[in-house]
Design a protein around this motif. Sequence first.
Motif, short mmCIF file in Angstrom:
data_model
loop_
_atom_site.label_atom_id
_atom_site.label_comp_id
_atom_site.label_asym_id
_atom_site.label_seq_id
_atom_site.Cartn_x
_atom_site.Cartn_y
_atom_site.Cartn_z
N ARG A 24 7.31 87.96 5.43
CA ARG A 24 5.97 87.69 5.46
C ARG A 24 5.81 86.07 4.98
O ARG A 24 5.68 86.04 3.96
CB ARG A 24 5.02 88.66 5.02
N SER A 25 5.89 85.16 6.04
CA SER A 25 6.05 84.05 5.43
C SER A 25 4.75 83.31 5.30
O SER A 25 3.65 84.05 5.39
CB SER A 25 6.56 82.75 6.68
N ARG A 26 4.52 82.25 4.68
CA ARG A 26 3.34 81.72 4.03
C ARG A 26 2.55 81.22 5.25
O ARG A 26 1.29 81.28 5.34
CB ARG A 26 3.56 80.48 3.01
N PHE A 27 3.23 81.03 6.46
CA PHE A 27 2.39 80.57 7.51
C PHE A 27 1.74 81.98 8.29
O PHE A 27 0.45 81.83 8.70
CB PHE A 27 3.17 80.12 8.52
N ASP A 28 2.37 83.28 7.76
CA ASP A 28 1.76 84.69 8.26
C ASP A 28 0.53 84.54 7.35
O ASP A 28 -0.39 85.15 7.76
CB ASP A 28 2.59 85.44 8.33
N GLN A 29 0.73 84.33 6.14
CA GLN A 29 -0.24 84.27 5.40
C GLN A 29 -1.50 83.40 5.55
O GLN A 29 -2.51 83.90 5.48
CB GLN A 29 0.08 84.21 3.78
N ASP A 30 -1.37 82.38 6.18
CA ASP A 30 -2.22 81.31 6.67
C ASP A 30 -3.29 82.19 7.71
O ASP A 30 -4.14 81.87 7.90
CB ASP A 30 -1.46 80.03 7.16
N TYR A 31 -2.28 82.49 8.92
CA TYR A 31 -3.20 83.28 9.96
C TYR A 31 -4.07 84.46 9.30
O TYR A 31 -5.05 84.48 9.57
CB TYR A 31 -1.97 83.49 10.75
N ASP A 32 -3.39 85.22 8.54
CA ASP A 32 -4.12 86.21 8.05
C ASP A 32 -5.46 85.81 7.25
O ASP A 32 -6.49 86.39 7.44
CB ASP A 32 -3.40 87.20 7.03
N ARG A 33 -5.33 84.63 6.26
CA ARG A 33 -6.46 84.30 5.61
C ARG A 33 -7.56 83.76 6.46
O ARG A 33 -8.78 84.10 6.28
CB ARG A 33 -6.07 83.11 4.55
N ILE A 34 -7.31 83.35 7.51
CA ILE A 34 -8.18 82.62 8.61
C ILE A 34 -8.96 83.74 9.06
O ILE A 34 -10.22 83.85 9.34
CB ILE A 34 -7.64 81.86 9.68
N ILE A 35 -8.10 84.69 9.74
CA ILE A 35 -8.71 85.81 10.40
C ILE A 35 -9.65 86.56 9.53
O ILE A 35 -10.84 87.11 9.98
CB ILE A 35 -7.36 86.79 10.86
N PHE A 36 -9.52 86.79 8.11
CA PHE A 36 -10.48 87.48 7.34
C PHE A 36 -11.39 86.83 6.56
O PHE A 36 -12.20 87.15 5.93
CB PHE A 36 -9.50 88.26 6.30
N SER A 37 -11.47 85.32 6.91
CA SER A 37 -12.51 84.48 6.48
C SER A 37 -13.82 84.82 7.02
O SER A 37 -14.12 84.89 8.09
CB SER A 37 -12.05 83.08 6.29
N HIS A 38 -14.83 84.45 6.21
CA HIS A 38 -16.09 84.60 6.53
C HIS A 38 -16.49 83.50 7.72
O HIS A 38 -17.00 83.74 8.83
CB HIS A 38 -17.19 84.13 5.28
N PRO A 39 -16.18 82.09 7.59
CA PRO A 39 -16.23 81.01 8.65
C PRO A 39 -15.86 81.40 10.03
O PRO A 39 -16.41 81.17 11.10
CB PRO A 39 -15.60 79.86 7.90
N PHE A 40 -14.60 82.11 9.86
CA PHE A 40 -13.95 82.58 11.14
C PHE A 40 -14.82 83.56 11.93
O PHE A 40 -15.09 83.72 13.21
CB PHE A 40 -12.54 83.16 10.96
N ARG A 41 -15.27 84.59 11.02
CA ARG A 41 -16.11 85.62 11.84
C ARG A 41 -17.19 85.44 12.25
O ARG A 41 -17.87 85.67 13.26
CB ARG A 41 -16.46 86.67 10.70
N LYS A 42 -17.98 84.00 11.70
CA LYS A 42 -19.13 83.59 12.44
C LYS A 42 -19.14 83.15 13.60
O LYS A 42 -20.06 82.61 14.17
CB LYS A 42 -19.89 82.55 11.27
N LEU A 43 -17.78 82.85 13.86
CA LEU A 43 -17.51 82.21 15.36
C LEU A 43 -18.13 82.99 16.52
O LEU A 43 -18.24 82.62 17.48
CB LEU A 43 -16.23 81.79 15.66
N GLN A 44 -18.23 84.49 16.11
CA GLN A 44 -18.58 85.45 17.24
C GLN A 44 -19.89 85.12 17.75
O GLN A 44 -20.41 85.45 19.00
CB GLN A 44 -18.39 86.72 16.64
#
Length: 443
Positions: A24-44
């Motif tokens: 689980r690379s740090r780039f995978d961690q980046d992807y996951d962090r964005i998905i679970f972030s509040h700013p990303f959810r607000k894009l809906q």
Amino acid sequence: MNWLQLLSHKRPGETNTIAHDQTRSRFDQDYDRIIFSHPFRKLQDKTQVFPLPEDDFVHTRLTHSLEVAVVGRSLAKNAGTHLLEKYPELRKSGYTIHDFGGIVGAACLAHDLGNPPFGHSGEDSISSFFLTNEKGQFFKEKVSAKEWKDLTTFEGNAQGLRILNGKGNGGLKLTFATLGAFTKYPLSSSCEKEKGRKSQKKFGYYQCNSQLFHEMANEMELIPVGENKWCRHPLAFLVEAADDICYHIIDLEDGCRLGLVPFETVKELLAEIIGDSYSEEKVQKIPSQNERLGTLRALAINQLIKECSDAFIEHEEHMLDGSFDTDLTSLIPSAPAMKKIIDLSIEKIYRSKIVLEKEAGGYEVIDNLIEAFSTAVYAKYFDNPLPKHQSVLRLLPEEFEVQLKSAESVYEALQIVIDFISGLTDSHAVRLYKTIKGYRLPV
């Protein structure tokens, strides 16, 4: 530039070298962090093109970002396959095609995080408040010339970088490689832009992120092309291509579904991209128009991914030496068809009544909100607040109040206000506007 530096999985502020983890690379961690972030959810609930859509098929910023990430990941894996063969030291260091996909996929997910409500009209409204509104111009003497440039040229890309590296949002702290791929415009707002360089069409960071950007550029050994500006990270070209592919094709699809563009016109344009793989007979066998649209869209995007991957591989060495600086979609065989699509979209979609009404209304909403909150914040923290200022400030979420208490300058306080306004969803912005204007009172 060299790929080992460009694929840095260090995060800002880290001094120790971290071993690369293939599981689980740090780039995978980046992807996951964005998905679970509040700013990303607000894009809906943020406008892509069409406002507050009722049609299931019309895209929001969230669905657009997810689709761009899918396309970007495919582009990056194609490119990564070539790069791993060309540079054996990458494979020896533990990198795989999934790392390329992870970096570009994460950067694509984040590429619209800094966009305010109501799309480009929201951006223009924030800038225009400081440029043309008397209450906005008041702040000119309260900030430095470079800080004023930030305020008068609001830029979603720079705002996105600020969000990704803010103290809030759960502390995303993405890797340098992902931040590099995210940054399409590696220069500050105060830099002079050179004509003909796609990477200098806009700017990518505010003065408040200057130290961070220098740290990022030094870690990845980006090539400087002047004071406070650098050549792009090569993977940023893939993020840009993924975005271009999706908004060209998907906006056209949405326009067709809403009846703004005839299906036959869309079919002809996408068939031109699909080329020899297009079969009118197979299209006619598909039972519904929505399914036909989906099939044609998938075939067109697949062809564009192939063409853009080939263009990246062809120009990769020139990206590394800094001599390449244009968008990949302008160099591919389908470029003429893409030009026809964007010309049609401007005429039939972006200038349609529903879009223009959204822009006009959004402009009014954002202008009033930023006036109300910036004036109230200045009055409370740098002057003498009136009761109405206190009432407005009570509408701020707690986390913004905490940040404002520690703001050391007018510029910093105004940036926090912009963080709040640009982070609103379309619906929340409208509700807040009605509340402040007295149109939405509790009964």
